[in-house]
Scaffold this motif. Structure first.
Motif, short mmCIF file in Angstrom:
data_model
loop_
_atom_site.label_atom_id
_atom_site.label_comp_id
_atom_site.label_asym_id
_atom_site.label_seq_id
_atom_site.Cartn_x
_atom_site.Cartn_y
_atom_site.Cartn_z
N ASP A 54 -34.89 -58.78 -59.79
CA ASP A 54 -34.08 -57.12 -60.34
C ASP A 54 -32.44 -57.41 -60.70
O ASP A 54 -31.55 -58.47 -60.13
CB ASP A 54 -34.14 -56.89 -58.53
N ARG A 55 -32.21 -57.49 -61.67
CA ARG A 55 -31.30 -56.53 -62.49
C ARG A 55 -30.13 -55.81 -60.72
O ARG A 55 -30.74 -54.79 -60.50
CB ARG A 55 -31.51 -55.98 -63.52
N ARG A 56 -28.87 -55.81 -61.56
CA ARG A 56 -28.22 -55.41 -60.46
C ARG A 56 -28.26 -54.30 -60.41
O ARG A 56 -28.25 -53.06 -61.66
CB ARG A 56 -26.59 -56.32 -60.24
N GLY A 57 -27.57 -53.81 -59.08
CA GLY A 57 -28.19 -51.96 -59.29
C GLY A 57 -29.45 -51.17 -58.61
O GLY A 57 -29.65 -50.40 -59.00
N ARG A 58 -30.01 -52.40 -58.80
CA ARG A 58 -31.75 -51.89 -58.50
C ARG A 58 -32.67 -52.67 -57.55
O ARG A 58 -32.03 -54.06 -57.42
CB ARG A 58 -32.28 -52.08 -60.33
N SER A 177 -32.46 -42.76 -57.06
CA SER A 177 -32.16 -43.46 -56.74
C SER A 177 -32.01 -45.16 -57.75
O SER A 177 -30.49 -45.64 -57.36
CB SER A 177 -32.93 -44.65 -55.68
N MET A 178 -32.62 -44.92 -58.49
CA MET A 178 -32.29 -46.36 -60.00
C MET A 178 -31.35 -44.90 -60.58
O MET A 178 -30.50 -46.42 -61.68
CB MET A 178 -33.55 -46.88 -60.55
N ALA A 179 -31.13 -43.83 -60.90
CA ALA A 179 -30.20 -43.32 -62.31
C ALA A 179 -28.63 -44.20 -62.74
O ALA A 179 -28.92 -44.07 -63.28
CB ALA A 179 -29.93 -41.68 -61.42
N PRO A 180 -27.85 -44.80 -61.03
CA PRO A 180 -26.90 -45.07 -61.21
C PRO A 180 -27.30 -46.50 -62.62
O PRO A 180 -26.11 -46.60 -63.52
CB PRO A 180 -26.11 -45.63 -60.39
N SER A 181 -28.28 -47.09 -62.46
CA SER A 181 -28.45 -48.17 -63.66
C SER A 181 -28.41 -47.99 -64.71
O SER A 181 -28.52 -48.45 -66.06
CB SER A 181 -29.18 -48.86 -63.16
N LEU A 182 -28.56 -46.37 -65.21
CA LEU A 182 -29.30 -46.05 -66.53
C LEU A 182 -27.72 -46.43 -67.48
O LEU A 182 -28.01 -46.48 -68.76
CB LEU A 182 -29.01 -44.62 -66.54
N ALA A 183 -26.27 -46.40 -66.64
CA ALA A 183 -25.08 -46.65 -67.47
C ALA A 183 -25.25 -47.93 -67.93
O ALA A 183 -24.57 -48.43 -69.45
CB ALA A 183 -24.15 -46.16 -66.29
#
Length: 259
Positions: A54-58, A177-183
């Motif tokens: 799992d990549r960071r933030g997810r 919940s995963m939206a911040p990782s879009l950045a």
């Protein structure tokens, strides 16, 4: 994910591995966890030690502010350390951009394979990416996670009716919940264009793959990657789209990684 390793900045990265042989790390794209690429692990684990994470933030991995692409490369370095110090990389979609950046960083990568890394292939597409970056960062800064997810889904070409249907579905909460990782994926993609100078610095074998049934611009982007890398190769998979079938892709990856 049944194991954890600490990255250089102390972030816990969740992963699992299967099989024996040369190590291969699978890198997922935007709005996804290791589970997205996990179906590839079973066929590849017959010949390789396959790592899914799992990549960071997810998922089950942690996160540490502030974000930088270099932190994700350090996450891969930590995973490499857990499997003997070197590995090959497979990255799908924007995960391909991360795999290529890792290869260019000097990480001990043997081979890199990428599937449909979505680099913009026109000036209009580059402008759309720039607008997306601006609006995405604003939505996330204001806590509008749902709007951030909508922006991403529009960028992928989904219709308004499909997006509205997604908003009403049980999966929407998980997407928010995963939206911040879009950045994070947006940062990995740089300005959105093909990073030819970075690619030219990669001296190891790179296989860039696209689906024959995918849009022409995706095939063009995949071809551009192969042409920009000194030891690059391009291949299309008959009948495949961006949602590539693992049983079709796995033999191609296995042949490439075994070289």
């Amino acid at each position: 994910m049944d194991k954890n390793i600490l990255s250089r900045d102390g972030t816990s990265i969740a992963y699992e591995s299967a099989g024996r042989g040369p190590a291969v790390v699978l890198v997922s794209g935007a709005m996804s966890t290791g589970a997205t690429v996990a179906p590839l692990a079973a066929p590849l684990s017959e010949r390789f030690q396959v790592v899914v994470y799992d990549r960071r933030g997810r998922g089950r991995s942690g996160d540490t502010a502030p974000y930088a692409v270099e932190r994700e490369v350090e996450d891969l370095a930590a995973l490499f350390g857990a499997v003997g110090g070197e590995a090959s990389l497979y990255g799908t979609s924007s995960g391909g951009a991360l795999a290529l950046r890792a290869a260019a960083s000097g990480l001990p990568v043997r081979h890199v394979a990428v599937y449909e890394t979505p680099y913009a292939m026109s000036e209009e597409a580059l402008r759309e990416r720039a607008e997306y970056t601006e609006r995405l960062n604003a939505a996330l800064a204001e806590g509008r996670r749902g709007d951030a997810v909508e922006l991403f889904l529009r960028l992928t070409g989904l219709s308004e009716s499909v997006i509205e249907g997604a908003r009403q579905s049980p999966m929407w909460a998980g997407m928010e919940s995963m939206a911040p990782s879009l950045a994070y994926d947006d940062a990995v993609m740089g300005d959105g264009g093909v990073p030819r100078e970075l690619l030219a610095s990669i001296q190891l074998p790179v296989l860039s793959i696209a689906g024959e049934a995918s849009p022409a611009w995706m095939r063009d982007a995949a071809r551009a990657i192969a042409e920009a890398v000194p030891r690059g190769a391009y291949r299309t998979l008959e009948g495949q789209t961006h949602m590539v079938e693992p049983d079709v892709l796995a033999p191609v990856l296995a042949e490439f990684f075994a070289r």
